[in-house]
Design a protein around this motif. Sequence first.
Motif, PDB file in Angstrom:
ATOM      1  N   SER A   1       3.765   2.394   2.300  1.00  0.00           N
ATOM      2  CA  SER A   1       3.105   2.889   3.562  1.00  0.00           C
ATOM      3  C   SER A   1       2.827   1.508   4.507  1.00  0.00           C
ATOM      4  O   SER A   1       2.443   1.533   5.677  1.00  0.00           O
TER       5      SER A   1
ATOM      6  N   THR B   1       0.938  -1.308  -0.188  1.00  0.00           N
ATOM      7  CA  THR B   1      -0.148   0.021   0.164  1.00  0.00           C
ATOM      8  C   THR B   1       0.846   1.350  -0.047  1.00  0.00           C
ATOM      9  O   THR B   1       1.807   1.345   0.656  1.00  0.00           O
ATOM     10  N   LEU B   2       0.437   2.339  -0.758  1.00  0.00           N
ATOM     11  CA  LEU B   2       1.181   3.512  -0.697  1.00  0.00           C
ATOM     12  C   LEU B   2       0.073   4.520  -0.649  1.00  0.00           C
ATOM     13  O   LEU B   2      -0.921   4.503  -1.484  1.00  0.00           O
ATOM     14  N   ASP B   3      -0.148   5.082   0.594  1.00  0.00           N
ATOM     15  CA  ASP B   3      -1.466   5.907   0.861  1.00  0.00           C
ATOM     16  C   ASP B   3      -1.641   6.870  -0.295  1.00  0.00           C
ATOM     17  O   ASP B   3      -0.877   7.773  -0.714  1.00  0.00           O
ATOM     18  N   GLY B   4      -3.050   6.753  -0.591  1.00  0.00           N
ATOM     19  CA  GLY B   4      -3.509   7.685  -1.481  1.00  0.00           C
ATOM     20  C   GLY B   4      -3.215   7.404  -2.928  1.00  0.00           C
ATOM     21  O   GLY B   4      -3.648   8.166  -3.814  1.00  0.00           O
TER      22      GLY B   4
ATOM     23  N   SER C   1      -3.451   0.369  -2.974  1.00  0.00           N
ATOM     24  CA  SER C   1      -3.656  -0.340  -1.780  1.00  0.00           C
ATOM     25  C   SER C   1      -3.942  -1.810  -1.911  1.00  0.00           C
ATOM     26  O   SER C   1      -4.549  -2.141  -2.924  1.00  0.00           O
TER      27      SER C   1
END
Length: 517
Positions: free
Chosen positions: A329, A287-290, A293
């Motif tokens: 993330s 996941t990489l926020d924004g 995910s």
Amino acid sequence: MLSLAPEKVVAAAAEAAATSQPEATLLIEVEGVRKTFPGVVALDNASFRLRPGTVHALMGENGAGKSTLMKILAGVHEPDKGVFRLRGRDIVLKSPLDALEHGIAMIHQELNLMPFMTVAENIWIRREPLNRLGLVDHGRMNQMTRELLQQLSIELDPESNIIDLSISARQMVEIAKAVSYDSDVLIMDEPTSALTEHEVSHLFRIIRELRAAGKGIIYITHKMNELAEIADEVTVFRDGRFIGCKQAERLERDEIISMMVGREITEMFPKEPAKIGDVALTVRGLTLDGVFSDVSFEVRQGEILGVAGLIGSGRSNVAETLFGVTPASAGSISIFGKAVTVDSPQVAMAQGMAFLTEDRKDTGCFLNLSILENMQISVLNDDHLTAGFVHQKTIDQLCESMAATLRVKAPGLYERVENLSGGNQQKVLIGRWLLTNPRILILDEPTRGIDVGAKAEIHRLISKLAGQGVAVIMISSELPEVLGMSDRIMVMHGGRVTGILDRADADQVSIMQLAAS
């Protein structure tokens, strides 16, 4: 400024323009053009003609001289010799401003926008409206931009900074900028290379409207399927020379390829069977926020995992996170069963990973450095050092062998990369990473902007690497490439994995359903 017409009127006008122009009304006529660069003859007695109200496709392998001739027409390069006529009158083009004054505008393959300026500032640069005090009238400039974008049905904010836009959005800004000059001749160099299918349809609509208004469009492309849809005539170049010009509707795909490469290419996707080995890379809940995910998948030795999805689906972002460019993330990455925290490219490389980025200009090649310098940067490590001294002779031999393997067309290893064609720049970038002997190879759009002959060579190389046990992740916007080269295909949409298909179960329909879901 261009006044847009209803679609039916546009289609009728375009058809009339394409079929009723006598030779006496040539818009552009080019004869006997020669252009050399250090050690390279880029154009040799080249010729070209463009009629008003037509779309003239220009095709050829990378290094064939297409872009060089168009850059001469756009005033970027000066020819060694040759004759240029506009509506029958001789012209001399010594600069891009000369070309614009003669009504010739160009959209370059490598985008030339100012990243820290706004959309409006980029479009009207050097032509900004001024107020009574002689200062730039930003309000009026933004309004002019808004009206231009509305005419072209481009949904962008005039006040957005270019650096915040996607590559496809930047491409649309370049198109709007070129149209804003209201030029009679518009040169487009690979304009669809970074566009989605919807954006390509949008661009073609704009082109038809320009053609209906009597403009002459020179359209450089490597995509065969675009010819039948948009081109009236096709000219082919090979090795800097004019090979032939024919009506697009009379050309068959195999005939074009034969004209381009001087031989038949019997297999575009030479996928060879490879022994699938142990799991090389395991990704769980990445996941990489924004951005994306819960991305989970695995790749085995000898396997080619294709990654498909529309632009904005998160494909390239996942690749960058895997390589540590943008650390995750959440989630986990395991390489050959061992959990690894990949928080930098250095860590990724130490684990045997290599990453070919999608943008060779901004994040790939060092354009002002030589082929040797671009390649050797990946192997300047302890393996080739003794007491702090570089084993330069060994490195030179490795780079020379790699350049020969990839058939890089250049006078020598000391040629600056900026002097190479886009396809040869891509080969240099691939060569850099292959010198690291990667165990896991991530390729983001490996054949973007590459001609048909070079594509086959790169596909053959990818298949060979898989046969040697390399685990390959190949991201591509071209579905035939994904279907032809992949053992399995992972599809993404909106930052999530929507499905993983086996080769036998995949087709264009099933992939697009997952990509749009």
